[in-house]
Write an enzyme that holds these catalytic residues in place. Sequence first.
Site, short mmCIF file in Angstrom:
data_model
loop_
_atom_site.label_atom_id
_atom_site.label_comp_id
_atom_site.label_asym_id
_atom_site.label_seq_id
_atom_site.Cartn_x
_atom_site.Cartn_y
_atom_site.Cartn_z
N LEU A 139 -55.42 39.00 23.65
CA LEU A 139 -54.97 37.63 23.42
C LEU A 139 -53.47 37.57 23.22
O LEU A 139 -52.83 36.57 23.53
CB LEU A 139 -55.67 37.05 22.18
CG LEU A 139 -57.18 36.86 22.30
CD1 LEU A 139 -57.79 36.51 20.95
CD2 LEU A 139 -57.50 35.78 23.33
N CYS A 169 -49.83 39.87 21.42
CA CYS A 169 -49.31 41.00 20.66
C CYS A 169 -48.19 40.51 19.77
O CYS A 169 -47.34 39.73 20.19
CB CYS A 169 -48.79 42.03 21.66
SG CYS A 169 -48.39 43.58 20.91
N GLY A 170 -48.23 40.93 18.55
CA GLY A 170 -47.19 40.52 17.60
C GLY A 170 -46.42 41.72 17.11
O GLY A 170 -46.53 42.81 17.67
N ILE A 184 -46.80 43.36 14.40
CA ILE A 184 -47.53 44.40 13.68
C ILE A 184 -48.87 44.75 14.31
O ILE A 184 -49.55 45.64 13.83
CB ILE A 184 -47.75 44.00 12.20
CG1 ILE A 184 -48.57 42.72 12.11
CG2 ILE A 184 -46.44 43.86 11.49
CD1 ILE A 184 -49.02 42.40 10.70
N LYS A 238 -57.58 41.64 15.39
CA LYS A 238 -56.20 42.13 15.35
C LYS A 238 -56.22 43.61 15.03
O LYS A 238 -56.71 44.03 13.98
CB LYS A 238 -55.40 41.37 14.29
CG LYS A 238 -53.93 41.72 14.28
CD LYS A 238 -53.15 40.67 13.50
CE LYS A 238 -51.66 40.88 13.61
NZ LYS A 238 -50.90 39.76 13.10
N ASP A 298 -42.74 30.82 7.92
CA ASP A 298 -42.54 31.03 9.37
C ASP A 298 -43.17 29.92 10.21
O ASP A 298 -43.75 30.18 11.26
CB ASP A 298 -43.11 32.40 9.77
CG ASP A 298 -42.52 32.90 11.09
OD1 ASP A 298 -41.45 32.38 11.49
OD2 ASP A 298 -43.11 33.79 11.71
N1 LIG Z 1 -57.25 33.91 15.90
C1 LIG Z 1 -56.68 33.93 17.10
N2 LIG Z 1 -57.26 33.35 18.14
C2 LIG Z 1 -56.67 33.35 19.34
N3 LIG Z 1 -55.50 33.93 19.59
C3 LIG Z 1 -54.87 34.53 18.58
C4 LIG Z 1 -55.41 34.57 17.29
N4 LIG Z 1 -54.57 35.22 16.48
C5 LIG Z 1 -53.55 35.58 17.23
N5 LIG Z 1 -53.72 35.17 18.50
C6 LIG Z 1 -52.83 35.38 19.61
O1 LIG Z 1 -52.30 36.66 19.51
C7 LIG Z 1 -50.89 36.61 19.45
C8 LIG Z 1 -50.40 37.68 18.54
O2 LIG Z 1 -50.72 37.28 17.26
P1 LIG Z 1 -50.07 37.99 16.03
O3 LIG Z 1 -50.45 37.25 14.83
O4 LIG Z 1 -50.41 39.43 16.07
O5 LIG Z 1 -48.54 37.95 16.34
P2 LIG Z 1 -47.49 36.79 16.28
O6 LIG Z 1 -48.16 35.46 16.14
O7 LIG Z 1 -46.62 36.95 17.44
O8 LIG Z 1 -46.73 37.04 14.94
P3 LIG Z 1 -46.10 38.31 14.30
O9 LIG Z 1 -45.35 39.00 15.37
O10 LIG Z 1 -45.22 37.78 13.26
O11 LIG Z 1 -47.24 39.11 13.76
C9 LIG Z 1 -50.55 35.22 19.00
O12 LIG Z 1 -49.35 34.80 19.48
C10 LIG Z 1 -51.70 34.41 19.55
O13 LIG Z 1 -51.38 34.00 20.84
#
Ligand SMILES: Nc1ncnc2c1ncn2[C@@H]1O[C@H](COP(=O)(O)OP(=O)(O)OP(=O)(O)O)[C@@H](O)[C@H]1O
Length: 864
Positions: free
Chosen positions: A482, A484-485, A487, A505, A601
């Site tokens: 879906l 990548c963030g 962490i 995650k 954030d």
């Molecule tokens: N519960 C969810 N349902 C659907 N997609 C999700 C969900 N959680 C996260 N995602 C997708 O995964 C991506 C990565 O999420 P994640 O929280 O790991 O990183 P982020 O939002 O980029 O923030 P950070 O880098 O600060 O952790 C998100 O941008 C979102 O598109």
Amino acid sequence: MDSVPSTSEIVECTDELDAELKMAEYAKNHQYMPKSGNKYSIEDDINRLFEAIDIRTSSRVSGFSSEIGRDALRKSAMKRPVRVGSSQASGIGISEPVSLKQALRGLCISQASEMAAMKKRLSKPAGSSGVSEAGTIKKLYRAVVVEANGSGIPLNKGKGNLVEISLVPEKIMSNSSDKMTESLQVPNNEVLNQNSRPLDNATTEKAMITRLSSPDQIVPLVLESESEVSKAELKKLNSIDSSSINHAAEEALEIGCSSIQVYVENPVPHMEPKGKLHAESSLSVSGAAGKVKSVCETPRLIKPVFRNKSFIRKKAKHESTSAVSSSNSCNGCLSNDLGPSTSYSDSQTQKHASGNGRKENMKVSSVSSSTNHSIEVNSTMEGSSFKSTLSSNCNNKSKALLTKADDRSRSREKGEFSQSSKSSIGEYSCSTTTSDESNISGSSRSGSRPHMSKDLRWEAIRSIQKQHGNLSLRHFKLLKKLGCGDIGTVYLAELTGTHCLFALKVMDNDFLLSRKKMPRAQTEKEIMQMLDHPFLPTLYAYFATEKLSCLLMEYCPGGDLHVLRQKQSGRSFSEQAARFYVAEVLLALEYLHMLGVVYRDLKPENILVREDGHIMLTDFDLSLRCAVNPVLLKSASPVAEPAEKMSSPCSESSCIEPLCLNPSFQVPCFTPRLLSLASKSRRIKSELATQISPMPQVVVEPTSARSNSFVGTHEYLAPEIIKGEGHGNAVDWWTFGIFLFELLYGRTPFKGSGNDETLSNVVSHSLRFPTSPIVSFHARDLIRGLLVKEPENRLGSVKGAAEIKQHPFFEGLNWALIRCAIPPEMPRFCDTGICVPTAALQKKDSSKGEELQCTEDHMEFDMF
Ligand SMILES: Nc1ncnc2c1ncn2[C@@H]1O[C@H](COP(=O)(O)OP(=O)(O)OP(=O)(O)O)[C@@H](O)[C@H]1O
């Protein structure tokens, strides 16, 4: 950096209150003292609660009283306003002139009931349940007290049937900083073909989780010294338990990562850019595409059904929902198709014509992405993060999309897909308030999460646990990535054999440790464990192996608000739509603040759209945990409350129209309508206000939280953060103003040509509104109030969300029922490619070839 006391403080300056409190104290001493050691009446409890929230004394008392009963009461009192807040949020405020004691009784009665119930349970013979009295007490104590033992290990490791109650964190997270040089990356293209590779170990292929190294990614930095992140933190991260939150470290050793079953084709070539991170993985990501047939079924809106319904693919028995109870509805078991139902009927949604048991191929292609970078001040790193992608599940055929994470590729998708250059500054330093990292009060038990209690996913998890013991990675099929963030990497995952879909995650422990991101992971986990709110994600489970830590969350298929905004004409939302989204976000922030979480954030990228069109605020790794104390304030603006009520277009007490405010006191509803002129209306409201005794207002805002962390997103950073003056809860109201501005105008107000210019603009430029599109005075007025550079003068800084909710921009909005309101837009799965005709899809795919090429140049693999 100020220090924040961890004690409760109730502020009430009137003599009346003093008198009341004295009376309460007198009553306690003379009449309401319990006759025997353990026979308390509700009245006793109420009076004890009076005592617990005593203004003068409690402000001097340590928040960590060793006296358990008193402490529990105080914490109950702290928790109580959460409910009060909810009720305020629901527009069910106290509206009649009643005495203070009556008001406080109203506020405390359920607390007293809870206490009474607890005492009743306490008085139960221990032997009756086969549990020792000490154990019982421990459990009950745990149920109401946020633990502060510093270890992060709950008293009861989740084996019992204790129903835990999430409470307010007493302390802030310990000072910590992240200095990152690299972030998790994502693969460009992956295909997870369920069909062609039946689920069994023999056919399981290794999957690779890749990390891209994007030059645009700036990483969180360390502004403050921090104790070395060590294995101990990992231990702590893994040590926290709660019923369905499983600690599978031991089990992980047993099963290893090979238990992750992913079916792939043509693994992506291993790229090794500079600064790469390699690790053997049990996951593989393929670049080739399997195909998924998909049929788009446009959602038919009959009645909005809140959550839960579409992530379980099995045909389920009908479960009716009503507007009011929809939040609890579980329509989870759907068809055998991949993905959520697209029907929004409250009663017939589960009847999905699915290809019973038919397996599908999924084609994963890159379509949309959005940058969501993290920035570090002292060091930058490459990498990028993903925006949400939508795996859709139209009945028989579906094509899932994969987003990729390269800014360059994003820029090429301009015009059609999200492009955001906003980066999260992830410096993780700390704060002020005393913090106890072990304050984990949340539980993943459905029982402690009322609004999700009927969710069948809990049942599915329990059933797996019953059969196999702890939940672990081997119980999931990873269907697609879906996003990548910083962490971790988020996958769409199916709980094998249940057809339940989750967002999983997955975080690499070594990576977290080496990049000192473990505190962020832990913060996110701890916060998610506390949540139980319709606009915040539900954490179903946490489990870990030696290599990986996993958060099992609610899956949100509708993309994010950033993407959605890009799709609007003019790339901005209508005022009505913006009002809806910001209102839901406001409720989520209000709830977080009540839990002692300053979010920090806020930005459209972090707001996901549920299948039902409502929102879900995600991403808590940069949040600040702090003490929050209920404060009783005498209303400084008596006009406010009546004004809100006067604005109701309807006086029908039974009215349940979400956008209709139901007045709780008898004022002819036509009055303000007849006096439509603003001045007359104000005068009337003012007159009415004088007839109503202003009630003291309970405010549960972390107003004294302070942090010097440089955290946030450039365009969203509050001036006080940029200036390094220390910040508190008001930063969320600043970002809320920027957020509203962006939704309405399609851009942020202080954006410069580069990050430095943006920061400079935030601090020194005055707010200016574009001439187009036309935005109402109320909207602009609200933004103006929020974007006040001095945090102490900013709207919301004193009374928090309550202050903002009273702004005329929200006039007439029924906060209680907004979750049942019809969203401005329902996710259209076609938009994300699921139902895009083959030709169009091919065109998109070919157009992405170049982008993929570019992305791969910066790709590196991190195999878990
Ligand atoms: N519960 C969810 N349902 C659907 N997609 C999700 C969900 N959680 C996260 N995602 C997708 O995964 C991506 C990565 O999420 P994640 O929280 O790991 O990183 P982020 O939002 O980029 O923030 P950070 O880098 O600060 O952790 C998100 O941008 C979102 O598109």
